[in-house]
Design an enzyme around this catalytic site. Structure first.
Site, PDB file in Angstrom:
ATOM      1  N   ASP A 136       0.817  -1.213   0.000  1.00  0.00           N
ATOM      2  CA  ASP A 136       0.000   0.000   0.000  1.00  0.00           C
ATOM      3  C   ASP A 136       0.851   1.264   0.000  1.00  0.00           C
ATOM      4  O   ASP A 136       2.074   1.206   0.177  1.00  0.00           O
ATOM      5  CB  ASP A 136      -0.944  -0.002   1.227  1.00  0.00           C
ATOM      6  N   ASP A 138      -7.325  -2.453  14.623  1.00  0.00           N
ATOM      7  CA  ASP A 138      -8.718  -2.735  14.245  1.00  0.00           C
ATOM      8  C   ASP A 138      -8.821  -3.943  13.312  1.00  0.00           C
ATOM      9  O   ASP A 138      -9.864  -4.194  12.723  1.00  0.00           O
ATOM     10  CB  ASP A 138      -9.353  -1.499  13.585  1.00  0.00           C
ATOM     11  N   HIS A 161      -7.049  -4.387  10.525  1.00  0.00           N
ATOM     12  CA  HIS A 161      -6.794  -4.140   9.097  1.00  0.00           C
ATOM     13  C   HIS A 161      -5.489  -4.796   8.653  1.00  0.00           C
ATOM     14  O   HIS A 161      -4.542  -4.934   9.434  1.00  0.00           O
ATOM     15  CB  HIS A 161      -6.836  -2.647   8.739  1.00  0.00           C
ATOM     16  N   GLU A 208      -9.486  -1.464   5.851  1.00  0.00           N
ATOM     17  CA  GLU A 208     -10.090  -1.150   7.145  1.00  0.00           C
ATOM     18  C   GLU A 208     -11.368  -1.977   7.337  1.00  0.00           C
ATOM     19  O   GLU A 208     -11.905  -2.524   6.369  1.00  0.00           O
ATOM     20  CB  GLU A 208     -10.448   0.344   7.185  1.00  0.00           C
TER      21      GLU A 208
END
Ligand code: GLP
Length: 266
Positions: free
Chosen positions: A67, A136, A138, A143
């Site tokens: 990413d 979280d 991810h 996400e």
């Protein structure tokens, strides 16, 4: 999933980096899927060390990053281009033409994402994908609520991720990330996590349901995933004693005949 729980983070980084070294040993032109973040720094350090000791040669290796933030200049210290250059690439003998990172300033984001998918295919796909995990759940920048089949695309980062990565919500809000569908096509996946702040995400990923609320849980559907974590990150796993037993008796699990023989003659 193979869950490997090790006493310290030093051992976690060593175990993960040795996976990469041994892959390149077996396949000098391996395609590595690389990740960023604090967790990856220990692995980068070990890979640099291994390269200095001539244990690993990156001259034919292809690296494909997961990413990149949108809108940052590649020379910006916050960008993943900069991170990779500073923490790994400039210290090893990887060829520039073999490095792939999403363009942070594309004219057309959609086109960039499609091209990225094409480039992964044209390199023959990813042999081993390294992954960290966000608090979280991810992976990459997928996400919670991300489609578990998504391909490379633009994603909006949550406040929690911005705070974790920049210390405030002022950082870049958008990123290009490989989708879960893209990640799932890697031949092998190694997830690395250390510290108690990752314990909840790890327990959801390993023992929770497969759900877009914890994107990493999709990895339960991949046949070759290793989760390498320290005791703190393993804290909330209900079956951690089982995972530890399996790892400690790995040889016996893989070659049960040895275990039976030992029992019979001892
Ligand atoms: C970022 C990256 C992820 C990485 C995560 C965890 O959000 N896009 O790929 O897994 O950070 O980073 P850290 O290791 O710093 O906790």
């Amino acid at each position: 999933m193979e869950i490997i729980i090790l006493p310290t983070e030093v051992e976690v980084y060593k175990e993960a980096s040795e996976r990469v070294v041994s892959l390149i040993d077996r396949k000098p032109a391996a395609v590595l899927g690389l990740a960023t973040g604090r967790t990856m720094l220990g692995i980068c350090r070990n890979l640099i060390e291994a390269h200095k000791k001539k244990r690993v040669d990156f001259s034919s290796v292809v690296s494909i990053n997961l990413d990149e933030y949108l809108g940052l200049d590649p020379g910006d210290p916050l960008s993943y281009h900069f991170y990779m250059q500073e923490n790994l690439f400039k210290h090893i003998n990887i060829r520039e033409e073999n490095i792939l990172i999403p363009n942070s300033l594309p004219d057309d984001v959609e086109e960039e994402c499609e091209n990225y998918e094409q480039s992964i295919k044209s390199k023959g796909g990813i042999d081993l994908q390294l992954l960290g995990i966000g608090r979280d759940g991810h992976i990459g920048f997928n996400e919670p609520s991300s489609s578990l089949k998504a391909r490379t695309r633009i994603k909006t980062l949550t406040d929690e991720t911005l705070r974790d990565n920049f210390g405030s919500t002022d950082g870049p809000r958008f990123a290009i990330t490989m989708g879960i569908g893209t990640i799932m096509e890697a031949g092998e996946i190694v997830v690395v996590a250390v510290g108690e702040e990752k314990a909840e995400a790890i327990s959801h990923m390993v023992e929770g349901p497969v759900t877009a609320s914890c994107p990493a849980s999709a990895l339960q559907l991949h046949p070759k995933v290793k989760v390498i974590i320290d005791l703190d990150a393993a804290e909330l796993l209900k079956r951690k004693d089982y995972y530890k037993w399996v790892w400690e008796h790995k040889q016996a699990v893989e070659k049960p005949q040895l275990l039976y023989r030992k029992k019979r003659f001892s």
